[in-house]
Design an enzyme around this catalytic site. Sequence first.
Site, PDB file in Angstrom:
ATOM      1  N   LEU A  60      24.168 -92.565  -0.719  1.00  0.00           N
ATOM      2  CA  LEU A  60      23.281 -91.412  -0.813  1.00  0.00           C
ATOM      3  C   LEU A  60      22.780 -91.347  -2.244  1.00  0.00           C
ATOM      4  CD1 LEU A  60      25.171 -88.518   1.073  1.00  0.00           C
ATOM      5  CD2 LEU A  60      23.212 -89.832   1.894  1.00  0.00           C
ATOM      6  N   ASP A  61      21.519 -90.934  -2.432  1.00  0.00           N
ATOM      7  CA  ASP A  61      20.986 -90.768  -3.782  1.00  0.00           C
ATOM      8  C   ASP A  61      21.815 -89.749  -4.551  1.00  0.00           C
ATOM      9  OD1 ASP A  61      18.956 -92.476  -3.038  1.00  0.00           O
ATOM     10  OD2 ASP A  61      17.516 -90.879  -2.628  1.00  0.00           O
ATOM     11  N   ARG A  62      21.774 -89.851  -5.875  1.00  0.00           N
ATOM     12  CA  ARG A  62      22.537 -88.937  -6.728  1.00  0.00           C
ATOM     13  C   ARG A  62      22.284 -87.469  -6.381  1.00  0.00           C
ATOM     14  NH1 ARG A  62      24.470 -88.952 -12.175  1.00  0.00           N
ATOM     15  NH2 ARG A  62      23.643 -91.043 -12.536  1.00  0.00           N
ATOM     16  N   THR A  64      21.054 -86.177  -3.614  1.00  0.00           N
ATOM     17  CA  THR A  64      21.114 -85.844  -2.192  1.00  0.00           C
ATOM     18  C   THR A  64      22.545 -85.467  -1.844  1.00  0.00           C
ATOM     19  OG1 THR A  64      19.313 -87.360  -1.637  1.00  0.00           O
ATOM     20  CG2 THR A  64      20.768 -86.692   0.160  1.00  0.00           C
ATOM     21  N   ARG A 164      12.247 -89.979   1.278  1.00  0.00           N
ATOM     22  CA  ARG A 164      11.447 -89.527   0.146  1.00  0.00           C
ATOM     23  C   ARG A 164      10.116 -90.277   0.078  1.00  0.00           C
ATOM     24  NH1 ARG A 164      15.469 -90.431  -4.662  1.00  0.00           N
ATOM     25  NH2 ARG A 164      13.844 -89.382  -5.874  1.00  0.00           N
TER      26      ARG A 164
END
Length: 231
Positions: A60-62, A64, A164
Site C-alpha cells: 500500500l502507498d505510504r 494510503t 490514483r
Amino acid sequence: MQMGEARPAELLGGDTSCAHKMTLNIIYEDKDLVAFNKPAGMLFDWILVKRPDLIVVHRLDRDTSGVILFAKNEKTAEYIKNLFQTHQIQKTYNALVVGFVKQKEGIIDLPIGRSKKTPLKRVAIGEQRGKIRDAITEYTVLKRFEKFTLVEARPKTGRTHQIRSHFSAIGHPVVCDKLYSGHKFICPFGLTRQFLHAKSIEFVLPNEKHIKLEVTLPKDLQDVLTKLSLR
C-alpha cells in the site's frame, strides 16, 4: 525478506523509533498469515520493524490506509502472490475524488506505464516509458457532494498507483493527491494526505475457506465526509 529488498530501517529513513512506539492493529491472524489495519503516513512494511518474521506479499502507498496482508511462511507467501497474479483476490477501496462523477458505475480500462517526465508517476494518459501494462479499475459512486464524489474502487489488476493514476486520467484525481492532481489539487478541511483507503480484501485461504477482511474509514477521512455532509 528477499535479497535486494530494503530493510525496515531504510524504509523509515534510518529511524525506526516511531515504528517501535506504534501499536500494530491486527485484524486477522492464523498459522499462515496475518492482516493489519495500516495507518496512513507509514510505508507498507513498517510492520517488519516489530514483526521481522513476516513476509511481504503486497503493498500500500505510504499515505494510503487500510487492510494489508503478510505471510508467515514462504509457502503461504507464494500462495498469496499467485492469487494476486491470477486476479483471485478482490480488493476494495474508498476514494474521494475531485469533481462530479456522472456515471453511477463505470470501468476504467487504460494501460499504465512510467511517466517520462516524472519517474515516480505511473500514467494512463500521456508520455509513457518502459513496459506498458494493462490496468482495469471498476468503480461505483457511493455519494456525491457539491465539488467531490465518494467512490468505491475495485482494481482488477494490481498496478502501482493504479487507482490514483486512473482517476486522474478521467479528470477526477483523488482528493489531496500531490502527485496526480495537477491543477486540481485540493485538500478540504485541512486533510493532509490523499483520500484513499483500502477498505477490504476478499480471497480463499490456503485451507479453502473464503474470507473477507474489512476495516472502517480512519478518523481523518471520516471527518472530511462528515463536514462535507453538513454543508
